[in-house]
Write a protein that holds these residues in place. Structure first.
Motif, mmCIF file in Angstrom:
data_model
loop_
_atom_site.group_PDB
_atom_site.id
_atom_site.type_symbol
_atom_site.label_atom_id
_atom_site.label_comp_id
_atom_site.label_asym_id
_atom_site.label_seq_id
_atom_site.Cartn_x
_atom_site.Cartn_y
_atom_site.Cartn_z
ATOM 1 N N THR A 2 -25.190 30.005 39.753
ATOM 2 C CA THR A 2 -25.783 28.692 39.985
ATOM 3 C C THR A 2 -26.245 28.093 38.670
ATOM 4 O OG1 THR A 2 -27.985 29.602 40.347
ATOM 5 C CG2 THR A 2 -26.567 29.401 42.277
ATOM 6 N N ARG A 38 -28.514 17.477 36.931
ATOM 7 C CA ARG A 38 -28.697 18.929 36.985
ATOM 8 C C ARG A 38 -29.445 19.427 35.753
ATOM 9 N NH1 ARG A 38 -23.322 17.912 38.665
ATOM 10 N NH2 ARG A 38 -22.992 18.401 40.871
ATOM 11 N N ASP A 131 -20.366 22.416 42.763
ATOM 12 C CA ASP A 131 -20.641 22.125 44.171
ATOM 13 C C ASP A 131 -22.144 22.067 44.441
ATOM 14 O OD1 ASP A 131 -21.548 24.726 44.399
ATOM 15 O OD2 ASP A 131 -19.823 25.456 45.526
ATOM 16 N N GLU A 132 -22.489 21.874 45.707
ATOM 17 C CA GLU A 132 -23.887 21.627 46.063
ATOM 18 C C GLU A 132 -24.819 22.783 45.726
ATOM 19 O OE1 GLU A 132 -23.978 20.526 50.135
ATOM 20 O OE2 GLU A 132 -23.033 18.565 49.812
ATOM 21 N N ASP A 133 -24.292 24.013 45.779
ATOM 22 C CA ASP A 133 -25.154 25.164 45.463
ATOM 23 C C ASP A 133 -25.102 25.551 43.994
ATOM 24 O OD1 ASP A 133 -22.729 26.402 45.160
ATOM 25 O OD2 ASP A 133 -23.024 27.887 46.752
ATOM 26 N N THR A 135 -22.332 26.060 42.091
ATOM 27 C CA THR A 135 -21.202 26.894 41.681
ATOM 28 C C THR A 135 -20.175 26.066 40.927
ATOM 29 O OG1 THR A 135 -21.525 28.328 43.597
ATOM 30 C CG2 THR A 135 -19.394 28.456 42.490
#
Length: 331
Positions: A2, A38, A131-133, A135
Motif C-alpha cells: 500500500t 496520496r 487502486d483504492e487500497d 496497490t
C-alpha cells in the motif's frame, strides 16, 4: 503493498552525454498524476558527470527531490556501477516504486536492480495506476499484444520499465521548488565496462525523426538494404512490422507496434505494410505518414497523409534516385 508502506515514487532519470533522456519527463508526468492526493513524494535519481543543471531541470518538471550522483565514472553507462549505486539508494530510502524508461539502458539496468532487491519487475508497461487500497497496478501487452495484462506486484518496491512516448510528458515550470540531495558514489569492483556508446544507444528507433519501415511486401531479408538506403538519405532509421521480426529477417529492436516500439517521428514511410491494428497502435501518431502498397484497400491508407498505390520495388528505388539527385550521389 500500500501507499502508506512506501512514501517515495522514484524515477530513474537516464542521461546520455550529460542530457536527461526525455522519457524521464514522461515518467515524472505519470508519477505526478499517481501521487495526486496520496501520501507519495515524487523523486528522481540521476547519475552522470556535470549534470547538476539537469538535476534542476528534473525539479522544474516536477521532482520534489533529486538524488544526484555526480561523478566522472557515471558519464558512460556501466551496468554494474549504476546498479550498485541504485540498489544502495533503494535500500536506504525504501521507495514505494521505481520507474525506468524502456530504453536500451533501462531494459539493461532495471532487471539487475530488481534481482539485487529481490523484487518483481514488470517490463514494457503502457500504463500505471494505483487502486483504492493503494496497490500499484502495472499494465502491459501480453500474449504477443493480443490482450492487456494488469499486474499487481506483491514484493516491494514495485518496479516497472515504461515505454517511451506512451505517457503524457510533465509540464516544465521554473517556479517549482525541490531539493537536490548530493550522494556519495560507490565504486564498483566490476572489470567489464561498456565503452562503445553505439552499442548502448542501439538503434534509437523511438527517438528517430524519420523511420522507413518494411512489411510483408518485402520478398527477402536482403531487401531491407533498399529501405536502409532510403532511410540513410533521409537521416532516419529502419523499422519493421512484427511478421518480419517473427521470421527472423530483422531484430526485434526494429519492431514498430503494440508489442514493439511506439514511435512518433516527423515522417513515417510504410513500405509494403498493410496496417494491422497492432502495427498502427505503434505509429499512427506520426506527424506525416506515407504509405506504399499494391493493395488499394490496405488499412494503412486510412491513416496515411500520402498514399501511393504501387510496387515498393519500383517506388522506393525511384525515391532513392530522386533524393540522390537532389542531395548529391555522394551522400
Amino acid at each position: 503493498m500500500t501507499v502508506s508502506d512506501k512514501r517515495e515514487m522514484l524515477i530513474f532519470a537516464e542521461q546520455r552525454r550529460g542530457r536527461v533522456h526525455p522519457v524521464a519527463f514522461e515518467l515524472l508526468g505519470k508519477a505526478i498524476e499517481l501521487s495526486g492526493n496520496r501520501d507519495l513524494t515524487v523523486s528522481a535519481v540521476l547519475l552522470g558527470k556535470g549534470v547538476r543543471g539537469e538535476a534542476q531541470e528534473l525539479i522544474y518538471y516536477g521532482a520534489k527531490k533529486v538524488y544526484l550522483f555526480d561523478d566522472p565514472s557515471f558519464y558512460n553507462y556501466d551496468p554494474f556501477l549504476y546498479k550498485a549505486n541504485l540498489v544502495a539508494l533503494a535500500r536506504k530510502i525504501n521507495p514505494y516504486a521505481i520507474l525506468f524508461g524502456s530504453t536500451h539502458i533501462g531494459r539493461s539496468l532495471a532487471p539487475r536492480v530488481a534481482a539485487d532487491l529481490q523484487t518483481g519487475l514488470t517490463a514494457d508497461c503502457t500504463d500505471l495506476s494505483i487502486d483504492e487500497d493503494g496497490t500499484f497496478i502495472q499494465t502491459r501487452p501480453a500474449f504477443t499484444g493480443n490482450i492487456l495484462a494488469h499486474i499487481k506486484t506483491k514484493t516491494t518496491p514495485s518496479m516497472s520499465t515504461v515505454r517511451y512516448k506512451v505517457m503524457q510528458r510533465a509540464s516544465r515550470d521554473e517556479n517549482r521548488e525541490g531539493v537536490v540531495v548530493n550522494m556519495t558514489p560507490l565504486s564498483s569492483d566490476a572489470s567489464w565496462k561498456v565503452i562503445c556508446e553505439h552499442i548502448i544507444e542501439g538503434i534509437g528507433l523511438a527517438d528517430a525523426e524519420v523511420i522507413v519501415s518494411g512489411g510483408r511486401g518485402l520478398k527477402r531479408p536482403e531487401d531491407f538494404k533498399m529501405l536502409e538506403e532510403l532511410a540513410k538519405l533521409l537521416g532516419g532509421v529502419v523499422g519493421s512490422s512484427r511478421p518480419l521480426v517473427d521470421e527472423g529477417w530483422i531484430g526485434k529492436e526494429h519492431q514498430v507496434g503494440f508489442s514493439g516500439n511506439t514511435v512518433k517521428p516527423k515522417l513515417y514511410i510504410a513500405c509494403g505494410i498493410s496496417g494491422s491494428p497492432q502495427h498502427l497502435a505503434g505509429m499512427r501518431d506520426s506527424e506525416i505518414i506515407i504509405a506504399i502498397n499494391l493493395d488499394p484497400s490496405a488499412p494503412i491508407f486510412r491513416y496515411a497523409d500520402i498514399g501511393i498505390i504501387g510496387d515498393i520495388y519500383e517506388v522506393v528505388p525511384r525515391f532513392i534516385e530522386i533524393l540522390q539527385s537532389v542531395l548529391g550521389s555522394d551522400l
